[in-house]
Write a protein that holds these residues in place. Structure first.
Motif, mmCIF file in Angstrom:
data_model
loop_
_atom_site.group_PDB
_atom_site.id
_atom_site.type_symbol
_atom_site.label_atom_id
_atom_site.label_comp_id
_atom_site.label_asym_id
_atom_site.label_seq_id
_atom_site.Cartn_x
_atom_site.Cartn_y
_atom_site.Cartn_z
ATOM 1 N N THR A 32 0.820 -1.130 -0.193
ATOM 2 C CA THR A 32 0.038 -0.024 -0.137
ATOM 3 C C THR A 32 0.649 1.525 -0.018
ATOM 4 O OG1 THR A 32 0.005 -0.072 2.296
ATOM 5 C CG2 THR A 32 -1.628 -0.786 1.083
ATOM 6 N N LYS A 33 2.066 0.944 0.197
ATOM 7 C CA LYS A 33 3.770 2.085 -0.189
ATOM 8 C C LYS A 33 4.000 1.786 -1.110
ATOM 9 C CE LYS A 33 1.536 4.972 3.656
ATOM 10 N NZ LYS A 33 1.775 4.898 5.949
ATOM 11 N N PRO A 34 5.048 2.775 -1.233
ATOM 12 C CA PRO A 34 6.306 2.241 -2.112
ATOM 13 C C PRO A 34 7.064 1.770 -1.204
ATOM 14 C CG PRO A 34 5.645 5.148 -2.531
ATOM 15 C CD PRO A 34 4.565 4.293 -1.419
ATOM 16 N N ALA A 39 1.288 -5.371 3.493
ATOM 17 C CA ALA A 39 1.947 -6.297 2.377
ATOM 18 C C ALA A 39 1.179 -7.130 2.260
ATOM 19 C CB ALA A 39 2.902 -7.763 2.382
ATOM 20 N N VAL A 40 0.479 -6.079 0.502
ATOM 21 C CA VAL A 40 -0.954 -7.310 0.132
ATOM 22 C C VAL A 40 -0.886 -8.303 -0.862
ATOM 23 C CG1 VAL A 40 -2.481 -6.730 -1.290
ATOM 24 C CG2 VAL A 40 -1.168 -4.329 -0.375
ATOM 25 N N HIS A 41 0.057 -8.458 -1.330
ATOM 26 C CA HIS A 41 0.936 -9.939 -1.867
ATOM 27 C C HIS A 41 2.417 -10.324 -2.133
ATOM 28 C CE1 HIS A 41 -1.064 -13.682 -3.851
ATOM 29 N NE2 HIS A 41 -0.208 -13.187 -4.459
ATOM 30 N N ASN A 86 -10.109 4.911 -1.941
ATOM 31 C CA ASN A 86 -8.868 5.493 -1.885
ATOM 32 C C ASN A 86 -8.051 4.723 -1.430
ATOM 33 O OD1 ASN A 86 -10.941 7.796 -2.812
ATOM 34 N ND2 ASN A 86 -11.701 8.322 -1.157
ATOM 35 N N THR A 87 -7.745 3.364 -1.556
ATOM 36 C CA THR A 87 -6.189 3.409 -1.662
ATOM 37 C C THR A 87 -5.806 3.331 -2.359
ATOM 38 O OG1 THR A 87 -7.096 2.018 0.276
ATOM 39 C CG2 THR A 87 -5.193 1.148 -0.157
ATOM 40 N N SER A 88 -4.274 3.327 -2.123
ATOM 41 C CA SER A 88 -3.111 2.977 -3.884
ATOM 42 C C SER A 88 -2.139 2.110 -3.362
ATOM 43 C CB SER A 88 -2.786 4.408 -3.685
ATOM 44 O OG SER A 88 -3.267 5.814 -4.159
ATOM 45 N N PHE A 89 -2.478 1.271 -4.310
ATOM 46 C CA PHE A 89 -1.699 -0.030 -4.177
ATOM 47 C C PHE A 89 -0.224 -0.157 -5.328
ATOM 48 C CE2 PHE A 89 -6.306 -1.081 -3.694
ATOM 49 C CZ PHE A 89 -6.378 -2.123 -1.608
ATOM 50 N N TYR A 90 1.273 -0.712 -4.872
ATOM 51 C CA TYR A 90 1.655 -0.360 -5.923
ATOM 52 C C TYR A 90 2.827 -1.780 -6.075
ATOM 53 C CZ TYR A 90 1.601 4.849 -3.661
ATOM 54 O OH TYR A 90 1.690 6.048 -4.148
ATOM 55 N N CYS A 91 3.018 -1.564 -7.154
ATOM 56 C CA CYS A 91 3.724 -3.556 -8.022
ATOM 57 C C CYS A 91 4.812 -2.434 -8.055
ATOM 58 C CB CYS A 91 2.910 -3.622 -9.175
ATOM 59 S SG CYS A 91 3.846 -5.151 -9.615
ATOM 60 N N LEU A 92 5.700 -3.130 -6.920
ATOM 61 C CA LEU A 92 6.710 -3.385 -6.939
ATOM 62 C C LEU A 92 7.936 -5.024 -7.174
ATOM 63 C CD1 LEU A 92 7.483 -1.263 -3.443
ATOM 64 C CD2 LEU A 92 6.985 -0.018 -6.011
ATOM 65 N N PRO A 101 13.920 -2.385 -4.762
ATOM 66 C CA PRO A 101 12.428 -2.270 -6.073
ATOM 67 C C PRO A 101 12.460 -1.461 -6.547
ATOM 68 C CG PRO A 101 12.675 -2.725 -3.219
ATOM 69 C CD PRO A 101 13.773 -1.949 -3.918
ATOM 70 N N THR A 102 11.948 -1.509 -7.730
ATOM 71 C CA THR A 102 11.684 -0.371 -8.918
ATOM 72 C C THR A 102 9.940 -0.522 -8.455
ATOM 73 O OG1 THR A 102 13.362 -0.747 -9.938
ATOM 74 C CG2 THR A 102 11.501 0.314 -10.821
ATOM 75 N N LYS A 103 9.621 0.742 -8.522
ATOM 76 C CA LYS A 103 8.134 0.591 -9.064
ATOM 77 C C LYS A 103 7.241 0.915 -10.588
ATOM 78 C CE LYS A 103 5.622 4.668 -8.765
ATOM 79 N NZ LYS A 103 5.001 5.641 -8.434
ATOM 80 N N ILE A 104 6.427 -0.469 -10.917
ATOM 81 C CA ILE A 104 6.336 -0.767 -12.344
ATOM 82 C C ILE A 104 5.143 -0.625 -12.375
ATOM 83 C CG2 ILE A 104 5.498 -2.745 -13.855
ATOM 84 C CD1 ILE A 104 8.557 -2.817 -12.765
ATOM 85 N N SER A 105 4.056 -0.181 -10.870
ATOM 86 C CA SER A 105 2.232 0.597 -11.244
ATOM 87 C C SER A 105 1.888 1.034 -9.721
ATOM 88 C CB SER A 105 1.433 -0.622 -12.089
ATOM 89 O OG SER A 105 1.683 -1.166 -11.487
ATOM 90 N N GLN A 106 1.261 1.894 -10.278
ATOM 91 C CA GLN A 106 -0.209 2.068 -9.113
ATOM 92 C C GLN A 106 -1.162 2.602 -9.518
ATOM 93 O OE1 GLN A 106 1.674 6.081 -7.658
ATOM 94 N NE2 GLN A 106 -0.146 6.268 -5.955
ATOM 95 N N VAL A 107 -2.085 1.854 -8.412
ATOM 96 C CA VAL A 107 -3.193 2.122 -7.897
ATOM 97 C C VAL A 107 -4.293 1.970 -7.198
ATOM 98 C CG1 VAL A 107 -5.367 0.655 -9.743
ATOM 99 C CG2 VAL A 107 -3.069 -0.408 -10.307
ATOM 100 N N THR A 108 -4.931 3.760 -7.395
ATOM 101 C CA THR A 108 -5.644 4.005 -6.572
ATOM 102 C C THR A 108 -7.353 3.695 -6.610
ATOM 103 O OG1 THR A 108 -4.762 5.768 -6.193
ATOM 104 C CG2 THR A 108 -6.391 5.776 -5.287
ATOM 105 N N LEU A 109 -7.853 2.756 -6.206
ATOM 106 C CA LEU A 109 -9.330 2.667 -6.302
ATOM 107 C C LEU A 109 -10.141 3.795 -5.464
ATOM 108 C CD1 LEU A 109 -8.787 -1.109 -4.772
ATOM 109 C CD2 LEU A 109 -9.096 -0.379 -7.144
#
Length: 220
Positions: A32-34, A39-41, A86-92, A101-109
């Motif tokens: 949920t943060k950079p 830890a979501v998954h 309104n939560t942002s999920f980061y794929c690193l 880690p490198t940020k690949i995407s950011q998705v806000t619901l």
């Protein structure tokens, strides 16, 4: 990236690596943060790591394992709640060789309430139901009117019989009146009585005019 979704449903959080990874050396972090986020998954060195998953997301996430070799690490998140709004999920992305880690995407619901479900029956079924109820009410009123009319007619007939003074005991009206008030004189009775009186008067005149009959009358 802003993604709209509905509460209680599932959403796909997109994450595509720029190249086909070597899975045993690949590490992907959904959080949920950079940094220092929940830890979501986690995918760590060729396998999923659910031991370090935050309890809030347990049994709610899934990767399409058949797409990982192509670099598709999009995450399916289900049972969306108000906490996800309104939560942002980061794929690193990181590797065993480069652990930074490198940020690949950011998705806000952005979540919304579910829409009202459509009625289980089409509109024309309600029209038929209303017409059926209307016809039933008319039929019931018609039956009620006929029964009431029949009862009224029957009650009037019985009331006429009850007004007869002799009807209660099964005695005709004339007989009952005669028993209560004495014999009723009729025209025929008056005529007979008059004839008898006239005959007696004639007989007395005949006796008075005949000495023989007068003597017999006195002897008698």
């Amino acid at each position: 990236m802003l993604v709209n979704a509905t509460l209680g449903t599932c959403v796909l959080l997109q994450c595509i690596l720029p190249h086909h990874p070597t899975l045993p050396n690949t590490r992907v972090y959904w959080q949920t943060k950079p940094s220092d986020g929940k830890a979501v998954h986690l995918y760590f060195d060729g396998k999923e790591d659910l031991d370090h998953q935050d309890p809030l997301y347990r049994n709610r996430t899934a990767l399409d394992l058949s797409q990982l070799a192509a670099g598709n690490f999009s995450l399916r998140l289900c049972h969306l709640t108000e906490q996800d709004n309104n939560t942002s999920f980061y794929c690193l992305h990181a590797t065993t060789a480069n652990r930074s880690p490198t940020k690949i995407s950011q998705v806000t619901l952005q979540l919304q309430e579910p829409k009202d479900s459509e009625p289980p029956w089409p509109w024309w079924t309600w029209v038929i139901l209303v017409l059926a109820i209307f016809l039933f009410v008319l039929l019931a009123l018609g039956i009620f009117y006929l029964v009431r009319r029949w009862r009224r007619s029957g009650t009037g007939h019985i009331g006429h019989i009850d007004n007869d003074p002799g009807a209660a005991n099964g005695i005709p009206t004339g007989v009952a009146n005669e028993l209560a008030n004495g014999p009723v004189k009729r025209r025929g009775d008056d005529s007979s009585a008059a004839l008898v009186d006239n005959k007696e008067a004639v007989d007395l005149e005949m006796v008075a005019g005949d000495p023989l009959l007068e003597d017999r009358s006195q002897d008698g």
